[in-house]
Design a protein around this motif. Structure first.
Motif, PDB file in Angstrom:
ATOM      1  N   TYR A   1       0.995  -1.160   0.260  1.00  0.00           N
ATOM      2  CA  TYR A   1      -0.256   0.210   0.297  1.00  0.00           C
ATOM      3  C   TYR A   1       0.865   1.494  -0.141  1.00  0.00           C
ATOM      4  CZ  TYR A   1      -3.740  -3.257   1.188  1.00  0.00           C
ATOM      5  OH  TYR A   1      -3.912  -4.335   0.983  1.00  0.00           O
ATOM      6  N   GLU A   2       0.138   2.328  -0.867  1.00  0.00           N
ATOM      7  CA  GLU A   2       1.628   3.579  -0.628  1.00  0.00           C
ATOM      8  C   GLU A   2       0.548   4.160   0.495  1.00  0.00           C
ATOM      9  OE1 GLU A   2       3.088   5.662  -3.688  1.00  0.00           O
ATOM     10  OE2 GLU A   2       2.930   3.120  -3.870  1.00  0.00           O
ATOM     11  N   LYS A   3      -0.816   4.294   0.623  1.00  0.00           N
ATOM     12  CA  LYS A   3      -1.146   4.963   1.661  1.00  0.00           C
ATOM     13  C   LYS A   3      -1.745   4.757   2.546  1.00  0.00           C
ATOM     14  CE  LYS A   3       0.012   9.424   1.014  1.00  0.00           C
ATOM     15  NZ  LYS A   3       0.859   9.644   2.830  1.00  0.00           N
ATOM     16  N   LEU A   4      -2.163   4.460   3.830  1.00  0.00           N
ATOM     17  CA  LEU A   4      -2.588   3.260   4.933  1.00  0.00           C
ATOM     18  C   LEU A   4      -3.422   4.197   6.369  1.00  0.00           C
ATOM     19  CD1 LEU A   4      -2.559   0.193   4.972  1.00  0.00           C
ATOM     20  CD2 LEU A   4      -0.547   0.219   6.356  1.00  0.00           C
ATOM     21  N   ALA A   5      -4.329   3.823   6.344  1.00  0.00           N
ATOM     22  CA  ALA A   5      -5.044   4.868   7.377  1.00  0.00           C
ATOM     23  C   ALA A   5      -4.891   4.069   8.518  1.00  0.00           C
ATOM     24  CB  ALA A   5      -6.344   5.040   6.944  1.00  0.00           C
ATOM     25  N   VAL A   6      -4.617   4.445   9.616  1.00  0.00           N
ATOM     26  CA  VAL A   6      -4.196   4.004  10.981  1.00  0.00           C
ATOM     27  C   VAL A   6      -4.738   4.687  12.518  1.00  0.00           C
ATOM     28  CG1 VAL A   6      -1.659   3.244  10.603  1.00  0.00           C
ATOM     29  CG2 VAL A   6      -2.069   4.911  11.041  1.00  0.00           C
ATOM     30  N   ASP A   7      -5.655   4.098  13.672  1.00  0.00           N
ATOM     31  CA  ASP A   7      -6.403   4.461  13.943  1.00  0.00           C
ATOM     32  C   ASP A   7      -4.991   5.169  15.302  1.00  0.00           C
ATOM     33  OD1 ASP A   7      -5.974   2.188  15.283  1.00  0.00           O
ATOM     34  OD2 ASP A   7      -8.555   2.390  16.271  1.00  0.00           O
ATOM     35  N   SER A   8      -3.544   5.174  15.662  1.00  0.00           N
ATOM     36  CA  SER A   8      -3.109   4.238  16.525  1.00  0.00           C
ATOM     37  C   SER A   8      -1.791   5.389  15.936  1.00  0.00           C
ATOM     38  CB  SER A   8      -2.423   3.131  16.059  1.00  0.00           C
ATOM     39  OG  SER A   8      -1.513   3.275  17.460  1.00  0.00           O
ATOM     40  N   SER A   9      -1.251   6.169  17.096  1.00  0.00           N
ATOM     41  CA  SER A   9      -0.481   6.774  16.630  1.00  0.00           C
ATOM     42  C   SER A   9       1.188   6.634  16.827  1.00  0.00           C
ATOM     43  CB  SER A   9       0.360   8.430  17.326  1.00  0.00           C
ATOM     44  OG  SER A   9      -0.858   8.199  18.721  1.00  0.00           O
TER      45      SER A   9
ATOM     46  N   VAL B   1      -1.470   7.702   7.141  1.00  0.00           N
ATOM     47  CA  VAL B   1      -2.137   8.684   7.806  1.00  0.00           C
ATOM     48  C   VAL B   1      -3.502   8.108   8.778  1.00  0.00           C
ATOM     49  CG1 VAL B   1      -5.065   9.556   6.127  1.00  0.00           C
ATOM     50  CG2 VAL B   1      -3.305   8.526   5.381  1.00  0.00           C
ATOM     51  N   LEU B   2      -3.239   9.862   9.587  1.00  0.00           N
ATOM     52  CA  LEU B   2      -3.604   8.985  11.288  1.00  0.00           C
ATOM     53  C   LEU B   2      -5.129   9.969  10.860  1.00  0.00           C
ATOM     54  CD1 LEU B   2      -3.068   8.333  13.594  1.00  0.00           C
ATOM     55  CD2 LEU B   2      -2.289  10.546  14.740  1.00  0.00           C
ATOM     56  N   LYS B   3      -6.537   8.481  11.275  1.00  0.00           N
ATOM     57  CA  LYS B   3      -7.637   9.014  11.377  1.00  0.00           C
ATOM     58  C   LYS B   3      -7.859   8.672  13.160  1.00  0.00           C
ATOM     59  CE  LYS B   3      -8.586  10.435   7.359  1.00  0.00           C
ATOM     60  NZ  LYS B   3      -8.707  11.733   7.309  1.00  0.00           N
ATOM     61  N   ARG B   4      -9.335   9.339  13.328  1.00  0.00           N
ATOM     62  CA  ARG B   4      -9.876   8.488  14.615  1.00  0.00           C
ATOM     63  C   ARG B   4     -10.657   6.963  14.418  1.00  0.00           C
ATOM     64  NH1 ARG B   4     -11.472  14.006  16.195  1.00  0.00           N
ATOM     65  NH2 ARG B   4     -10.471  14.557  17.702  1.00  0.00           N
TER      66      ARG B   4
END
Ligand code: F3S
Length: 375
Positions: free
Chosen positions: A347-355, A366-369
């Motif tokens: 993956y080029e870009k991966l959303a995560v919910d953990s810093s 990419v950091l998200k809730r």
């Protein structure tokens, strides 16, 4: 102060109980002397990190296979996630060569007596109790068990935890002692924390300020999962071994905070952490850094992912929830995580919910809730 050794320990150091044990003792004594330990103390368990072939490569594999010919673990020894889901790696496209090397690492660990937990939250499977001395090497788990469970372990490296697993002892300094558990920084929470991910962002911010100091939080609320997220990121940007939180952690009432340096955390501080990892257009998401608890898994069962979403947890934690989670559209991964597995390279870009995950995945993250990643 010099490090006291019993006659038996001196014999081990002289090599009378084999070369591997002698080397482990040498390492632990050296470490103890460097940090002013008074003696070696018995431990209840060890937890090993650095077992993914992605992290330790050929030298790590050779080393583990080599010592596994002779070494045996003296205490219960659990292990961190490895580089792949042991049942689904083929389906997920992990290469044959990588998989075979990973399996050799696991065989070496099993030969030495490891319990094949393959998780960074081994305390969900078997929790240490207050006052237990341990030698654990996963920084997020170290910070959690010291702070929330009242256990005692320094932030061990992969080698020192391995040596302690074989020797059954650790040098007595730092967090093992009462004076090593005192707070050194007062953190007043003024921010509104709405999501478990906000606690992760809080730890990310405070870890930077704290360095290796132990923070004392005032005005913090939250449950065990929030404390897990906080512990993981405190130990990522800082070398924080534990924290105290007023009304929440076992030893907070014993602590003296008079005269400590004080910082305040506003909602804008939390927002800035998300801004460091801003971005859109992610192809997939990763939830479960650290590995999810049963309660978090249950909550996810009532939602659906927005994009292809990997959910990481321990294989033996809640097997009955795997089917409902898959039915809801999540990809459940055991034994691994997206940081230590080559899977993330797809993956080029991966959303995560953990810093913590964002920190290790760097520009890919990419950091998200968590709530923004599900519907
Ligand atoms: Fe665990 Fe992987 Fe995060 S080992 S703490 S899920 S980086």
């Amino acid at each position: 102060m010099s490090l006291f050794l019993s006659r038996k320990e001196e014999h081990i150091l002289d090599g009378e109980e084999g070369e591997v044990l002698q080397k482990c003792y040498r390492l632990l004594v050296r470490l103890g002397e460097a940090f002013g330990a008074d003696r070696l103390i018995p431990i209840k368990s060890a937890h090993l990190s650095g077992i993914s072939y992605k992290s330790i490569g050929e030298p790590g594999l050779d080393f583990l296979e080599d010592i596994s010919q002779e070494a045996r673990f003296k205490v219960k020894t659990t292990i961190n996630p490895c580089g792949m889901d042991l049942r689904r790696w083929r389906k997920l496209g992990v290469g044959e060569e990588f998989a075979q090397k990973q399996l050799r690492i696991l065989r070496a660990l099993r030969r030495m007596g490891a319990t094949m937990t393959l998780t960074c939250t081994p305390y969900y499977l078997s929790a240490p109790t207050r006052g237990d001395h341990l030698s654990w090497a996963e920084s997020s788990a170290v910070c959690y068990v010291n702070s929330v469970l009242g256990a005692r372990t320094n932030r061990e490296g992969a080698l020192s935890a391995l040596a302690s697993a074989i020797a059954g002892v650790t040098p007595n300094f730092g967090i093992h002692k009462e004076e090593g558990r005192k707070p050194e920084l007062l953190v007043k929470i003024k921010a509104e924390l709405r999501s478990v991910s906000d606690y992760s962002a809080l730890g990310f911010k405070v870890g930077r300020e704290a360095g290796d100091r132990i923070p004392f939080f005032k005005g913090l609320k939250g449950g065990k999962e929030e404390m897990k997220a906080l512990a993981a990121s405190l130990a990522t940007t800082g070398a924080v071994p534990m924290f105290h939180a007023e009304g929440l952690t076992p030893d907070w009432e014993k602590q003296d905070t008079i005269g400590l340096e004080k910082i305040e955390i506003e909602s804008s501080d939390i927002r800035k952490v998300y801004e460091e990892f801003e971005g859109e257009g992610f192809e997939a998401a990763f939830i479960g850094c650290p590995h999810l608890s049963e309660r978090e898994l249950r909550e996810l069962c009532h939602s659906r992912p927005r994009v292809r979403t990997f959910v990481c947890t321990a294989r033996n934690l809640a097997p009955s929830l795997v089917r409902p989670l898959r039915k809801s559209g999540f990809e459940v991964l055991h034994d691994t995580c997206l940081v230590v597995s080559p899977l993330c390279e797809k993956y080029e870009k991966l959303a995560v919910d953990s810093s913590k995950a964002a920190y290790y995945l760097k520009s890919k993250a990419v950091l998200k809730r968590r709530e923004e990643l599900i519907k």
